[in-house]
Motif scaffolding. Structure first.
Motif, short mmCIF file in Angstrom:
data_model
loop_
_atom_site.label_atom_id
_atom_site.label_comp_id
_atom_site.label_asym_id
_atom_site.label_seq_id
_atom_site.Cartn_x
_atom_site.Cartn_y
_atom_site.Cartn_z
N PRO A 115 27.36 27.88 36.89
CA PRO A 115 26.66 28.24 35.66
C PRO A 115 25.67 27.16 35.21
O PRO A 115 25.84 25.98 35.53
N VAL A 116 24.68 27.60 34.46
CA VAL A 116 23.70 26.67 33.90
C VAL A 116 23.70 26.81 32.38
O VAL A 116 24.15 27.81 31.82
N GLY A 117 23.20 25.80 31.72
CA GLY A 117 23.11 25.82 30.27
C GLY A 117 22.11 24.79 29.80
O GLY A 117 21.54 24.05 30.60
N PRO A 118 21.90 24.71 28.49
CA PRO A 118 20.97 23.71 27.97
C PRO A 118 21.43 22.29 28.28
O PRO A 118 20.62 21.41 28.56
N SER A 119 22.76 22.07 28.22
CA SER A 119 23.33 20.75 28.45
C SER A 119 24.64 20.90 29.21
O SER A 119 25.21 22.00 29.30
N ALA A 120 25.14 19.80 29.73
CA ALA A 120 26.40 19.80 30.49
C ALA A 120 27.58 19.76 29.52
O ALA A 120 28.35 18.79 29.48
N VAL A 121 27.72 20.82 28.74
CA VAL A 121 28.80 20.95 27.77
C VAL A 121 29.48 22.29 28.01
O VAL A 121 28.82 23.34 27.94
N ALA A 122 30.77 22.28 28.30
CA ALA A 122 31.48 23.52 28.60
C ALA A 122 31.69 24.35 27.35
O ALA A 122 31.85 23.82 26.24
N ALA A 123 31.71 25.66 27.52
CA ALA A 123 32.09 26.57 26.44
C ALA A 123 33.59 26.42 26.17
O ALA A 123 34.36 25.97 27.02
N VAL A 124 34.00 26.83 24.99
CA VAL A 124 35.41 26.79 24.62
C VAL A 124 36.06 28.11 25.01
O VAL A 124 35.57 29.18 24.66
N GLY A 125 37.17 28.04 25.78
CA GLY A 125 37.91 29.25 26.11
C GLY A 125 37.89 29.54 27.60
O GLY A 125 37.42 28.74 28.41
N GLU A 126 38.42 30.72 27.93
CA GLU A 126 38.47 31.16 29.31
C GLU A 126 37.53 32.34 29.50
O GLU A 126 37.32 33.14 28.59
N VAL A 127 36.96 32.44 30.70
CA VAL A 127 36.06 33.53 31.02
C VAL A 127 36.73 34.40 32.08
O VAL A 127 37.49 33.90 32.92
N PHE A 128 36.48 35.71 32.04
CA PHE A 128 37.01 36.61 33.06
C PHE A 128 36.32 36.35 34.39
O PHE A 128 35.10 36.11 34.45
N THR A 129 37.09 36.41 35.48
CA THR A 129 36.54 36.30 36.82
C THR A 129 37.23 37.35 37.69
O THR A 129 38.23 37.95 37.28
N PRO A 130 36.75 37.58 38.92
CA PRO A 130 37.45 38.50 39.81
C PRO A 130 38.87 38.06 40.13
O PRO A 130 39.69 38.85 40.60
N ASN A 131 39.17 36.77 39.86
CA ASN A 131 40.50 36.23 40.14
C ASN A 131 41.30 35.97 38.87
O ASN A 131 42.23 35.16 38.86
N PRO A 133 41.48 35.31 34.43
CA PRO A 133 40.86 34.37 33.48
C PRO A 133 40.85 32.95 34.04
O PRO A 133 41.82 32.50 34.65
N ARG A 134 39.74 32.26 33.82
CA ARG A 134 39.59 30.88 34.25
C ARG A 134 38.93 30.07 33.13
O ARG A 134 38.10 30.60 32.40
N PRO A 135 39.30 28.78 33.01
CA PRO A 135 38.60 27.95 32.03
C PRO A 135 37.10 27.91 32.33
O PRO A 135 36.69 27.90 33.50
N THR A 136 36.30 27.91 31.30
CA THR A 136 34.86 27.84 31.51
C THR A 136 34.49 26.47 32.08
O THR A 136 34.91 25.44 31.55
N PRO A 137 33.73 26.43 33.16
CA PRO A 137 33.37 25.15 33.76
C PRO A 137 32.26 24.45 32.98
O PRO A 137 31.55 25.07 32.18
#
Length: 357
Positions: A115-131, A133-137
């Protein structure tokens, strides 16, 4: 006649009523991001809305947030939407595609890329993946030279959307996704022209809207925003000043509408209404709360200056919502367990109101 049920002229479209179907993720697309026949039937069932805004469709691969979401990043994905726009139009409806870049709210398991973003700051929470829920990187911070490419990705997706029959597009600038991340004062720690000051923090969204308007026209371009919202851990300082400055730039560009979520108190929302001279779509339902928008809440906001009212959850379980609002019928509850489970159960299986003798 209730104001809610009166026609409204939205740029080049005549809406038969002021009821808007809000964008809602339903994760029923194919694994490669194509729309399906079930999606066509789902939106066609709800074509009595003055305007339908689809679930978010990603504009490029890295912008996909969740598995099962549709895309507008390739011609093949776009072509699959033709069955949706044809079905809605056959039922007399009007439909905008929401374009949603997830930014940091994504995962390599979903997209195959970081994933990309404005800055190297992770979102809070878990995101759905095919495997599961995973912590947001922690996302990779975009280089300055890359930022305009992602702003233009909305415009490229918009061109594809209009080509396959959408009446227009809505840029997803709300609820913690990429545009919201640039507006944020804690997800955006940049020190270049896209971070820091208010003029810099609004630069990305202004460029995205300007590029989209250049691609498909102002009449076909809207944007959804959640002022002061704290989704996925974003925070915004100086909310009134931030959005007043943004609305000043949007007024210059002249998009078809601004679509606001009720993420701040009424007093601030009314200040923002005064700052935006164009068409305002208001979603009165407070995100995260159980109370759904009803006719009373819709009429209250129309009386306070909104032009159109978007309904989210009420449209999930009430394909005939406009008729229920018209004659005061009960609003059926939605089954939350079926929101994201896939399949037609809880998707195409909600009936119109059954009248009894």
């Amino acid at each position: 006649m209730s104001t809610l049920l009166r026609p409204y002229r939205l740029s080049g479209l005549t809406l038969p009523n002021r009821v808007v179907m809000a964008p809602m993720s339903r994760v029923r697309a194919t694994a490669d991001g194509r729309a399906t026949t079930s999606m066509a039937a789902y939106y066609a069932q709800r074509a009595s809305a003055g305007l339908i805004i689809t679930e978010g469709a990603h504009p490029n691969q890295v912008g996909q947030s969740n598995p099962g979401t549709p895309g507008l990043s390739t011609d093949e994905q776009a072509d699959s939407w033709r069955q949706v726009t044809d079905a809605v139009r056959a039922n007399g409806g009007r439909i905008f595609a929401q374009i949603m870049h997830g930014g940091r709210v994504s995962h390599p398991d979903t997209t195959g890329t970081h994933p990309v973003g404005p800055s190297a700051v992770a979102a809070v929470g878990e995101v759905f993946t095919p495997n599961g829920p995973r912590p947001t990187p922690v996302p990779r911070a975009l280089e300055t030279s890359e930022v305009p490419l992602h702003a233009r990705s909305y415009a490229e997706a918009a061109r594809r959307a209009v080509r396959v029959g959408f009446d227009g597009v809505e840029l997803h600038g709300a609820t913690g996704y990429l545009i919201s991340q640039f507006l944020s004062s804690n997800a955006n720690l940049r020190t270049d022209e896209y971070g820091g000051s208010i003029p810099n923090r609004i630069r990305f969204v202004v460029e995205a809207v300007a590029a989209t308007i250049d691609a498909v026209g102002a009449a076909r371009t809207g944007i959804r925003l959640s002022p002061g919202g704290a989704f996925w851990g974003v925070s915004e300082t100086d909310v009134l000043d931030l959005y007043t400055a943004l609305f000043r730039e949007l007024t210059r560009l002249g998009p078809a509408y601004v679509h606001l979520e009720a993420t701040v108190d009424d007093e601030l929302l009314l200040e923002l209404r005064r700052a935006w001279p164009g068409t305002l779509i208001m979603n009165p339902s407070v995100p995260g709360e159980s109370k759904q928008t009803d006719r009373e809440g819709a009429e209250r906001w129309l009386g306070q200056g909104a032009d159109l009212i978007s309904f989210g959850r009420a449209f999930l379980s009430n394909p005939d919502l406009v008729e229920r609002l018209r004659i005061g019928l009960p609003i059926a509850p939605a089954d939350e367990a079926t929101y994201y489970q896939g399949g037609d159960q809880g998707y195409l299986t909600y009936p119109a109101y059954q009248h009894t003798a």
